[in-house]
Design a protein around this motif. Structure first.
Motif, PDB file in Angstrom:
ATOM      1  N   LYS A 184     195.440 -31.065 -42.879  1.00  0.00           N
ATOM      2  CA  LYS A 184     195.057 -29.557 -43.113  1.00  0.00           C
ATOM      3  C   LYS A 184     196.503 -28.987 -43.129  1.00  0.00           C
ATOM      4  N   GLN A 185     197.630 -29.396 -42.216  1.00  0.00           N
ATOM      5  CA  GLN A 185     198.692 -28.640 -42.193  1.00  0.00           C
ATOM      6  C   GLN A 185     199.571 -28.405 -43.274  1.00  0.00           C
ATOM      7  N   PRO A 186     199.517 -28.946 -44.514  1.00  0.00           N
ATOM      8  CA  PRO A 186     199.291 -30.264 -44.814  1.00  0.00           C
ATOM      9  C   PRO A 186     200.458 -31.355 -44.214  1.00  0.00           C
ATOM     10  N   ASP A 187     200.003 -32.258 -43.936  1.00  0.00           N
ATOM     11  CA  ASP A 187     200.991 -33.526 -43.363  1.00  0.00           C
ATOM     12  C   ASP A 187     200.190 -34.980 -43.758  1.00  0.00           C
ATOM     13  N   VAL A 195     195.176 -27.537 -32.910  1.00  0.00           N
ATOM     14  CA  VAL A 195     194.264 -26.262 -32.999  1.00  0.00           C
ATOM     15  C   VAL A 195     195.353 -25.044 -33.176  1.00  0.00           C
ATOM     16  N   ALA A 196     196.302 -25.034 -32.168  1.00  0.00           N
ATOM     17  CA  ALA A 196     197.128 -23.933 -31.914  1.00  0.00           C
ATOM     18  C   ALA A 196     197.907 -23.761 -33.159  1.00  0.00           C
ATOM     19  N   VAL A 197     198.326 -25.109 -33.784  1.00  0.00           N
ATOM     20  CA  VAL A 197     199.356 -25.098 -34.978  1.00  0.00           C
ATOM     21  C   VAL A 197     198.438 -24.516 -36.110  1.00  0.00           C
ATOM     22  N   GLU A 198     197.122 -24.693 -36.304  1.00  0.00           N
ATOM     23  CA  GLU A 198     196.609 -24.142 -37.319  1.00  0.00           C
ATOM     24  C   GLU A 198     196.313 -22.899 -37.147  1.00  0.00           C
ATOM     25  N   LEU A 199     196.359 -22.070 -36.007  1.00  0.00           N
ATOM     26  CA  LEU A 199     196.095 -20.742 -35.429  1.00  0.00           C
ATOM     27  C   LEU A 199     197.269 -19.817 -35.497  1.00  0.00           C
ATOM     28  N   VAL A 200     198.423 -20.376 -34.993  1.00  0.00           N
ATOM     29  CA  VAL A 200     199.584 -19.656 -34.766  1.00  0.00           C
ATOM     30  C   VAL A 200     200.924 -20.403 -35.078  1.00  0.00           C
ATOM     31  N   GLY A 201     200.784 -21.584 -35.763  1.00  0.00           N
ATOM     32  CA  GLY A 201     202.100 -22.496 -35.857  1.00  0.00           C
ATOM     33  C   GLY A 201     202.973 -22.188 -36.904  1.00  0.00           C
ATOM     34  N   ASP A 202     204.158 -22.274 -36.966  1.00  0.00           N
ATOM     35  CA  ASP A 202     205.292 -21.902 -37.802  1.00  0.00           C
ATOM     36  C   ASP A 202     205.339 -22.482 -38.978  1.00  0.00           C
ATOM     37  N   MET A 203     205.791 -21.706 -39.931  1.00  0.00           N
ATOM     38  CA  MET A 203     205.803 -22.641 -41.372  1.00  0.00           C
ATOM     39  C   MET A 203     207.260 -23.109 -41.621  1.00  0.00           C
ATOM     40  N   GLY A 204     207.510 -24.089 -42.368  1.00  0.00           N
ATOM     41  CA  GLY A 204     208.315 -24.589 -42.926  1.00  0.00           C
ATOM     42  C   GLY A 204     208.380 -25.453 -43.857  1.00  0.00           C
ATOM     43  N   MET A 205     208.965 -25.444 -44.925  1.00  0.00           N
ATOM     44  CA  MET A 205     209.092 -26.169 -46.172  1.00  0.00           C
ATOM     45  C   MET A 205     207.603 -26.060 -46.612  1.00  0.00           C
ATOM     46  N   GLY A 206     206.919 -25.160 -46.721  1.00  0.00           N
ATOM     47  CA  GLY A 206     205.681 -25.026 -47.201  1.00  0.00           C
ATOM     48  C   GLY A 206     204.593 -25.495 -46.368  1.00  0.00           C
ATOM     49  N   ALA A 207     204.660 -25.951 -45.032  1.00  0.00           N
ATOM     50  CA  ALA A 207     203.560 -26.189 -44.378  1.00  0.00           C
ATOM     51  C   ALA A 207     203.851 -25.800 -42.993  1.00  0.00           C
TER      52      ALA A 207
END
Length: 386
Positions: free
Chosen positions: A175-178, A105-117
């Motif tokens: 949803k990240q998407p991964d 859930v934290a990734v969904e809210l404040v996660g870092d972006m990398g390579m479009g994800a």
């Protein structure tokens, strides 16, 4: 009478065989709860992985050193988890699963972006990691703990609870998407449920339901994910775009022939035609430089690890150990199957690394942590009454 008294004394006092070097070594492995054969196979795989990575990274020794350091951390994690009794793992299962979901859930809210994800959490100056990797262990751990306390084969209400526990993190990861990691987490949970015992009628029902859900899944895929599927069906439709990766990987493997071009002598890899050659497509480097023989040796090594892991899980003396151990080793098999399949063109590209060979830290720690849990299950097994 003296002989009778000696016989009675011997019967009352168990005899001890003279200690040999072999028995002492066996005692050492038992005390540290490690399986020497599985450990040896894993160490061989790690060393082979560093050799392939050296070539795949363009002979960059700093990359190999960084990966070797990660392997040491992963091995230390494996050793620590091998000391944790299964009873403790059962108690830890709910909080570990809960922490994993909260981090997703934290990734969904404040996660870092990398390579479009958006897949990473970062503590500035300390660590950057993928919480989805934790779920590869937290998911089977939670489901095995849940089902081990219930009647088996599982009843409908238990299966519905398993579906809820499985579905929440899988959706968050997708949803990240991964897609690749979400499929691996789903497989880890599904293997636990299958090993718990399901009727063929229910399995057929699940397969039919999954097939019926494919149109809905297709609609909800991202555009690049749909393109990957279409490229898998016809790579030549966009040879300089989405089809480039698979065309170059199959070209590299095919050009290696039976014996390969020689270590460090690949053209597709060394001249940088092959993309992601030190991560997802590293097996194509191996195929080009060491040929079919090299790939078969690597696959044989994986097969031996999987067979040893299955034996350890089947030797578990409780339901929790069998469910968790079986899921861990079968998920490892899915890792190998999906990566080799997508690089050789028989599966769509989903971004699954080759286990313990591809460059990466979090994945290596997760995989060896799983083997540490597997060794713990075997090392702490209860003795059955005679």
């Amino acid at each position: 009478m003296a002989m009778n008294g000696l016989t009675r004394a011997l019967r009352g006092r168990p005899t001890r065989a003279p200690e040999s070097g072999i028995s002492r070594r066996k005692g050492i492995w038992e005390r540290v709860h490690l399986d020497p054969w599985l450990l040896l196979l894993l160490l061989v795989l790690l060393m082979a992985g560093l050799g392939v990575l050296y070539s795949a990274s363009g002979q960059r020794i700093e990359v190999v050193i960084a990966q070797g350091t990660r392997f040491l951390v992963a091995l230390a994690t494996m050793l620590v988890l091998a000391q944790v009794p299964p009873a403790t793992l059962i108690r830890w299962a709910p909080p570990i699963y809960g922490i994993g979901v909260l981090m997703l859930v934290a990734v969904e809210l404040v996660g870092d972006m990398g390579m479009g994800a958006q897949r990473w959490l970062e503590i500035p100056g300390v660590i950057r990691f993928q919480p989805s990797e934790l779920m590869k262990l937290a998911m089977p751990l939670m489901l095995a703990a849940w089902l081990s306390r219930r009647q088996l084969p599982p009843r409908w209400k238990d299966l519905l609870m398993c579906a809820a526990l499985l579905g929440l993190p899988v959706v968050l990861i997708a949803k990240q998407p991964d897609l690749g990691t979400s499929l691996l987490v789903a497989c880890a949970g599904i293997f636990v449920v299958l090993l718990a015992g399901l009727s063929w009628r229910f399995i057929v029902f699940l397969l039919v339901a999954a097939a019926a859900a494919l149109p809905l899944l297709w609609i909800n895929l991202h555009n690049y994910q749909r393109q990957r599927v279409l490229t898998f069906l016809n790579p030549e439709s966009d040879p300089l775009g989405s089809g480039w990766n698979i065309i170059q990987s199959t070209t590299a493997i095919g050009s290696g022939g039976l014996w390969g071009k020689g270590w460090l002598q690949g053209t597709q890899s060394q001249l940088e035609f092959l993309p992601e050659r030190h991560t997802d497509f590293i097996v194509a480097v191996l195929g080009e430089e060491l040929g079919l023989v090299g790939m078969l040796v690597l696959l044989l090594l994986y097969l031996l690890i999987i067979l040893r892991g299955l034996w350890l899980s089947m030797a578990a003396h409780d339901t929790f150990g069998r469910l968790l151990g079986g899921s861990i080793i079968l998920t490892f098999f899915i890792y190998v199957f999906v990566n080799v399949g997508m690089v050789s063109g028989i599966l769509p590209v989903v971004g699954v690394p080759l286990p313990l060979v591809s460059y990466g830290g979090t994945s290596s720690v997760t995989l060896l942590a799983g083997f540490g849990i597997l060794m713990s299950i075997h090392g702490h097994r209860r003795l059955l009454p005679r």
